[in-house]
Motif scaffolding. Structure first.
Motif, PDB file in Angstrom:
ATOM      1  N   ALA A 138       6.627 -29.788  -9.146  1.00 36.37           N
ATOM      2  CA  ALA A 138       5.219 -29.576  -8.783  1.00 36.37           C
ATOM      3  C   ALA A 138       4.316 -30.516  -9.582  1.00 36.37           C
ATOM      4  O   ALA A 138       3.338 -31.061  -9.044  1.00 36.37           O
ATOM      5  N   ARG A 139       4.633 -30.704 -10.844  1.00 37.84           N
ATOM      6  CA  ARG A 139       3.848 -31.639 -11.675  1.00 37.84           C
ATOM      7  C   ARG A 139       3.969 -33.056 -11.122  1.00 37.84           C
ATOM      8  O   ARG A 139       2.971 -33.786 -11.039  1.00 37.84           O
ATOM      9  N   PHE A 140       5.175 -33.465 -10.734  1.00 36.10           N
ATOM     10  CA  PHE A 140       5.357 -34.793 -10.137  1.00 36.10           C
ATOM     11  C   PHE A 140       4.553 -34.912  -8.842  1.00 36.10           C
ATOM     12  O   PHE A 140       3.935 -35.946  -8.571  1.00 36.10           O
ATOM     13  N   HIS A 141       4.567 -33.839  -8.023  1.00 38.37           N
ATOM     14  CA  HIS A 141       3.823 -33.884  -6.767  1.00 38.37           C
ATOM     15  C   HIS A 141       2.320 -34.065  -7.027  1.00 38.37           C
ATOM     16  O   HIS A 141       1.652 -34.827  -6.305  1.00 38.37           O
ATOM     17  N   ARG A 142       1.794 -33.373  -8.024  1.00 40.95           N
ATOM     18  CA  ARG A 142       0.362 -33.517  -8.327  1.00 40.95           C
ATOM     19  C   ARG A 142       0.043 -34.957  -8.746  1.00 40.95           C
ATOM     20  O   ARG A 142      -0.983 -35.516  -8.357  1.00 40.95           O
ATOM     21  N   ARG A 143       0.939 -35.547  -9.542  1.00 39.56           N
ATOM     22  CA  ARG A 143       0.703 -36.922  -9.955  1.00 39.56           C
ATOM     23  C   ARG A 143       0.833 -37.875  -8.772  1.00 39.56           C
ATOM     24  O   ARG A 143       0.059 -38.821  -8.635  1.00 39.56           O
ATOM     25  N   GLU A 144       1.791 -37.602  -7.883  1.00 42.54           N
ATOM     26  CA  GLU A 144       1.963 -38.474  -6.730  1.00 42.54           C
ATOM     27  C   GLU A 144       0.755 -38.416  -5.796  1.00 42.54           C
ATOM     28  O   GLU A 144       0.403 -39.418  -5.167  1.00 42.54           O
ATOM     29  N   ILE A 145       0.114 -37.263  -5.715  1.00 46.74           N
ATOM     30  CA  ILE A 145      -1.120 -37.176  -4.926  1.00 46.74           C
ATOM     31  C   ILE A 145      -2.143 -38.183  -5.456  1.00 46.74           C
ATOM     32  O   ILE A 145      -2.760 -38.938  -4.695  1.00 46.74           O
ATOM     33  N   GLU A 146      -2.313 -38.204  -6.776  1.00 46.08           N
ATOM     34  CA  GLU A 146      -3.307 -39.097  -7.366  1.00 46.08           C
ATOM     35  C   GLU A 146      -2.933 -40.562  -7.161  1.00 46.08           C
ATOM     36  O   GLU A 146      -3.798 -41.400  -6.879  1.00 46.08           O
ATOM     37  N   VAL A 147      -1.654 -40.885  -7.299  1.00 43.64           N
ATOM     38  CA  VAL A 147      -1.220 -42.268  -7.103  1.00 43.64           C
ATOM     39  C   VAL A 147      -1.381 -42.668  -5.639  1.00 43.64           C
ATOM     40  O   VAL A 147      -1.948 -43.727  -5.318  1.00 43.64           O
ATOM     41  N   SER A 148      -0.907 -41.825  -4.727  1.00 41.25           N
ATOM     42  CA  SER A 148      -0.928 -42.174  -3.305  1.00 41.25           C
ATOM     43  C   SER A 148      -2.348 -42.362  -2.791  1.00 41.25           C
ATOM     44  O   SER A 148      -2.597 -43.217  -1.922  1.00 41.25           O
ATOM     45  N   ARG A 149      -3.282 -41.579  -3.299  1.00 35.80           N
ATOM     46  CA  ARG A 149      -4.673 -41.719  -2.874  1.00 35.80           C
ATOM     47  C   ARG A 149      -5.268 -43.056  -3.289  1.00 35.80           C
ATOM     48  O   ARG A 149      -6.239 -43.523  -2.687  1.00 35.80           O
ATOM     49  N   ARG A 150      -4.693 -43.676  -4.307  1.00 33.68           N
ATOM     50  CA  ARG A 150      -5.276 -44.890  -4.877  1.00 33.68           C
ATOM     51  C   ARG A 150      -4.520 -46.166  -4.523  1.00 33.68           C
ATOM     52  O   ARG A 150      -4.956 -47.251  -4.910  1.00 33.68           O
ATOM     53  N   LEU A 151      -3.398 -46.045  -3.833  1.00 32.80           N
ATOM     54  CA  LEU A 151      -2.690 -47.260  -3.440  1.00 32.80           C
ATOM     55  C   LEU A 151      -3.545 -48.047  -2.446  1.00 32.80           C
ATOM     56  O   LEU A 151      -4.058 -47.489  -1.484  1.00 32.80           O
ATOM     57  N   PRO A 152      -3.687 -49.328  -2.651  1.00 37.07           N
ATOM     58  CA  PRO A 152      -4.527 -50.129  -1.749  1.00 37.07           C
ATOM     59  C   PRO A 152      -3.944 -50.189  -0.334  1.00 37.07           C
ATOM     60  O   PRO A 152      -2.735 -50.063  -0.135  1.00 37.07           O
ATOM     61  N   ASP A 153      -4.821 -50.408   0.632  1.00 38.67           N
ATOM     62  CA  ASP A 153      -4.373 -50.638   1.997  1.00 38.67           C
ATOM     63  C   ASP A 153      -3.445 -51.856   2.006  1.00 38.67           C
ATOM     64  O   ASP A 153      -3.680 -52.840   1.308  1.00 38.67           O
ATOM     65  N   GLY A 154      -2.410 -51.774   2.790  1.00 35.68           N
ATOM     66  CA  GLY A 154      -1.476 -52.884   2.876  1.00 35.68           C
ATOM     67  C   GLY A 154      -0.271 -52.764   1.987  1.00 35.68           C
ATOM     68  O   GLY A 154       0.714 -53.478   2.181  1.00 35.68           O
ATOM     69  N   VAL A 155      -0.323 -51.879   0.987  1.00 38.20           N
ATOM     70  CA  VAL A 155       0.860 -51.649   0.170  1.00 38.20           C
ATOM     71  C   VAL A 155       1.922 -50.977   1.039  1.00 38.20           C
ATOM     72  O   VAL A 155       1.610 -50.018   1.772  1.00 38.20           O
ATOM     73  N   PRO A 156       3.169 -51.434   1.005  1.00 42.08           N
ATOM     74  CA  PRO A 156       4.195 -50.893   1.903  1.00 42.08           C
ATOM     75  C   PRO A 156       4.693 -49.518   1.471  1.00 42.08           C
ATOM     76  O   PRO A 156       5.783 -49.356   0.921  1.00 42.08           O
ATOM     77  N   ALA A 157       3.859 -48.532   1.709  1.00 44.52           N
ATOM     78  CA  ALA A 157       4.185 -47.137   1.393  1.00 44.52           C
ATOM     79  C   ALA A 157       3.581 -46.259   2.476  1.00 44.52           C
ATOM     80  O   ALA A 157       2.510 -46.579   3.020  1.00 44.52           O
ATOM     81  N   PRO A 158       4.235 -45.158   2.840  1.00 42.05           N
ATOM     82  CA  PRO A 158       3.652 -44.256   3.847  1.00 42.05           C
ATOM     83  C   PRO A 158       2.273 -43.769   3.413  1.00 42.05           C
ATOM     84  O   PRO A 158       2.032 -43.509   2.223  1.00 42.05           O
ATOM     85  N   ARG A 159       1.380 -43.623   4.365  1.00 45.51           N
ATOM     86  CA  ARG A 159      -0.002 -43.229   4.082  1.00 45.51           C
ATOM     87  C   ARG A 159      -0.091 -41.716   3.878  1.00 45.51           C
ATOM     88  O   ARG A 159       0.437 -40.930   4.673  1.00 45.51           O
ATOM     89  N   LEU A 160      -0.741 -41.306   2.789  1.00 47.76           N
ATOM     90  CA  LEU A 160      -0.971 -39.886   2.536  1.00 47.76           C
ATOM     91  C   LEU A 160      -2.073 -39.394   3.472  1.00 47.76           C
ATOM     92  O   LEU A 160      -3.190 -39.905   3.467  1.00 47.76           O
ATOM     93  N   LEU A 161      -1.747 -38.375   4.273  1.00 46.22           N
ATOM     94  CA  LEU A 161      -2.712 -37.813   5.218  1.00 46.22           C
ATOM     95  C   LEU A 161      -3.481 -36.638   4.624  1.00 46.22           C
ATOM     96  O   LEU A 161      -4.696 -36.535   4.798  1.00 46.22           O
TER      97      LEU A 161
END
Length: 318
Positions: free
Chosen positions: A74-97
């Protein structure tokens, strides 16, 4: 060559096992009920990781965990939310909806991607594609677009901790060579700090089970362990694991643009720190630890250690 151990944890749960009120909250975010859910391979979360087919015809991918049952996840998921929200457009990662956090259950909802994990054993064309993508990723994420204060510490180092904790006696069943060369490994690990410094946002866990291939794209998934450091670190992580498929990592490191000009001691120090984290995890795992996670950590740590041993033997001529 033993090959890669199972790349999915043994403690996954299904979508149906998520509490009804949490499922309802996620469906509300999606704007549709879930018609079907299929658990997906890859990674070691103790929660759910599933592709969802929605009643309105839409699709999504969800990962979720309970902080009461799996507080670390759960702690990792919370951190991943913060990272995923800040990844720039165009980075090859699935988009957080969407993201859901009710204080107990944490869930991330991503766009659904029609892709697959790379073949294991590695196929040369797929490995070349992923290494090229890692180069592009490092260039796109330098300088880091995310404040390091929001990120994890690098998952590197463990030999000094093992020595200080009296855990060296647990090493022989994991690696007799590491047990016999612990002082040397501690010294290499402690020399790593200067060569890890940099301005690149790194994935921090770049293994085949965190990569998805589509017909024309390489996507990097699962970002909770991102950190800011030297651009070569993700490539060395990936190459060290590739030896489990019979790949010679040294041959690729000599040619890759992020590693070919590195001082030899920088690669040695990284490999020592990388193996130290993984093999300390394996050596200190308790009886309740996920057996698949421990097997993977052992295999990856020993792969890094084998590459390091070969490099040190080449230098010494032994």
């Amino acid at each position: 060559m033993a090959g890669m151990p199972p790349a999915t944890g043994s403690q996954r749960i299904t979508w149906a096992e998520v509490p009804a009120e949490v499922r309802a909250a996620i469906e509300k975010l999606l704007g549709s009920e879930v018609a079907a859910a299929a658990s997906q391979p890859g990674g070691f979360s103790e929660g759910v990781a599933a592709r969802l087919r929605l009643a309105d015809g839409g699709r999504a991918f969800v990962k979720a965990a309970s902080s009461l049952v799996a507080p670390g996840v759960a702690r990792f998921h919370r951190r991943e939310i913060e990272v995923s929200r800040r990844l720039p457009d165009g980075v090859p990662a699935p988009r957080l909806l969407h993201a859901h956090d009710d204080g107990t259950w944490v869930a991330l909802v991503f766009e659904d991607v029609e892709g697959r994990l790379p073949a294991q054993r590695w196929e040369r064309d797929e490995l070349d594609r992923v290494l090229a993508a890692a180069t592009g990723l490092a260039r796109a994420l330098t300088p880091s677009p995310i404040d390091p204060a929001l990120l994890a510490r690098p998952r590197l180092g463990g030999w000094r901790a093992l020595a200080d904790e009296g855990g060296a006696g647990r090493l022989p069943p994991v690696s007799r060579w590491a047990s016999d060369h612990l002082d040397e490994l501690v010294a290499l690990e402690e020399a790593a700090a200067s060569s890890l410094t940099g301005e690149t946002l790194l994935h921090g866990d770049l293994y085949p089970f965190n990569i998805m291939l589509t017909a024309d794209r390489v996507l990097v998934v699962d970002w909770p362990h991102a950190w800011v450091g030297a651009p070569h670190c993700d490539v060395l992580t990936l190459l060290s694991s590739a030896s489990l498929s019979g790949v010679d990592p040294q041959a690729f490191a000599r040619e890759h643009p992020l590693t070919r000009d590195l001082p030899p001691e920088a690669i040695d120090a990284f490999l020592a720190a990388h193996a130290g984290f993984l093999l300390r995890l394996a050596a200190t795992a308790g009886p309740g630890a996920d057996r698949h996670l421990v097997a993977m950590a052992t295999a990856l740590g020993k792969a890094s250690l084998r590459w390091l041993r070969r490099r040190l033997q080449d230098v010494s001529g032994t």
